[in-house]
Write a protein that holds these residues in place. Structure first.
Motif, PDB file in Angstrom:
ATOM      1  N   SER A 286      14.088   3.271  -7.993  1.00 60.86           N
ATOM      2  CA  SER A 286      13.554   3.541  -6.663  1.00 60.86           C
ATOM      3  C   SER A 286      12.071   3.885  -6.687  1.00 60.86           C
ATOM      4  O   SER A 286      11.427   3.914  -5.639  1.00 60.86           O
ATOM      5  N   SER A 287      11.516   4.149  -7.873  1.00 56.14           N
ATOM      6  CA  SER A 287      10.112   4.520  -7.976  1.00 56.14           C
ATOM      7  C   SER A 287       9.529   3.996  -9.279  1.00 56.14           C
ATOM      8  O   SER A 287      10.220   3.941 -10.296  1.00 56.14           O
TER       9      SER A 287
ATOM     10  N   HIS B 242       9.116   9.154 -13.825  1.00 53.03           N
ATOM     11  CA  HIS B 242      10.281   9.186 -12.938  1.00 53.03           C
ATOM     12  C   HIS B 242      11.553   8.802 -13.685  1.00 53.03           C
ATOM     13  O   HIS B 242      12.576   9.474 -13.561  1.00 53.03           O
ATOM     14  N   LEU B 243      11.497   7.731 -14.463  1.00 57.78           N
ATOM     15  CA  LEU B 243      12.669   7.272 -15.193  1.00 57.78           C
ATOM     16  C   LEU B 243      13.158   8.350 -16.164  1.00 57.78           C
ATOM     17  O   LEU B 243      14.361   8.634 -16.236  1.00 57.78           O
ATOM     18  N   THR B 244      12.271   8.981 -16.864  1.00 54.73           N
ATOM     19  CA  THR B 244      12.641  10.028 -17.806  1.00 54.73           C
ATOM     20  C   THR B 244      13.268  11.222 -17.091  1.00 54.73           C
ATOM     21  O   THR B 244      14.254  11.792 -17.571  1.00 54.73           O
ATOM     22  N   ALA B 245      12.725  11.573 -15.949  1.00 55.79           N
ATOM     23  CA  ALA B 245      13.282  12.695 -15.183  1.00 55.79           C
ATOM     24  C   ALA B 245      14.695  12.378 -14.697  1.00 55.79           C
ATOM     25  O   ALA B 245      15.585  13.230 -14.736  1.00 55.79           O
TER      26      ALA B 245
ATOM     27  N   LEU C 257      18.903   4.522 -20.477  1.00 59.12           N
ATOM     28  CA  LEU C 257      18.678   4.178 -19.076  1.00 59.12           C
ATOM     29  C   LEU C 257      17.796   2.939 -18.972  1.00 59.12           C
ATOM     30  O   LEU C 257      18.041   2.061 -18.147  1.00 59.12           O
ATOM     31  N   ARG C 258      16.785   2.831 -19.821  1.00 58.81           N
ATOM     32  CA  ARG C 258      15.937   1.628 -19.834  1.00 58.81           C
ATOM     33  C   ARG C 258      16.762   0.389 -20.164  1.00 58.81           C
ATOM     34  O   ARG C 258      16.585  -0.668 -19.555  1.00 58.81           O
TER      35      ARG C 258
END
Length: 117
Positions: free
Chosen positions: A40-41, A46-49, A61-62
């Motif tokens: 979404s961003s 952001h991805l790490t959070a 997640l990646r």
């Protein structure tokens, strides 16, 4: 030792299998929501959070994002770089002209006459 099945053990096994099935469904829902939130961003971090909040490794997640939409991570990185470049202000150039626009070079003079000798 008896060969009769113990009903208590059978009940616990059935409950265990049911809870394991529910846990797998919950985990799948968690991962799906994490992927959607991460995508979404494109903001840095952001991805790490999102990964930290979901309790999974950021690299995992990646991997999930790449499986869902190949190339998204590269696109997001390009978006961040473009935003960074647009945000950066050009450096101000200093000229040696006076504020009035009249030319001439500004020269410094020595304060001490002894240093000039």
């Amino acid at each position: 030792m008896t060969t009769e099945p113990n009903s208590r053990i059978a009940e616990l096994r059935a409950a265990s299998e049911a809870s394991e099935s529910q846990a797998k469904k919950d985990k799948a829902a968690l991962l799906k929501a994490a992927v959607e939130e991460a995508m979404s961003s494109t903001a840095y971090g952001h991805l790490t959070a999102v990964a930290r909040e979901a309790g999974i490794a950021a690299q995992y997640l990646r991997t999930l994002i790449e499986e869902k939409q190949p190339g998204w991570l590269d696109w997001a990185a390009e978006e961040r770089e473009a935003a960074k470049a647009a945000k950066a202000k050009p450096k101000a150039t200093r000229s040696r002209t006076a504020k009035g626009g009249e030319g001439g070079t500004a020269r410094r003079t020595r304060k001490s006459g002894a240093a000039a000798a």
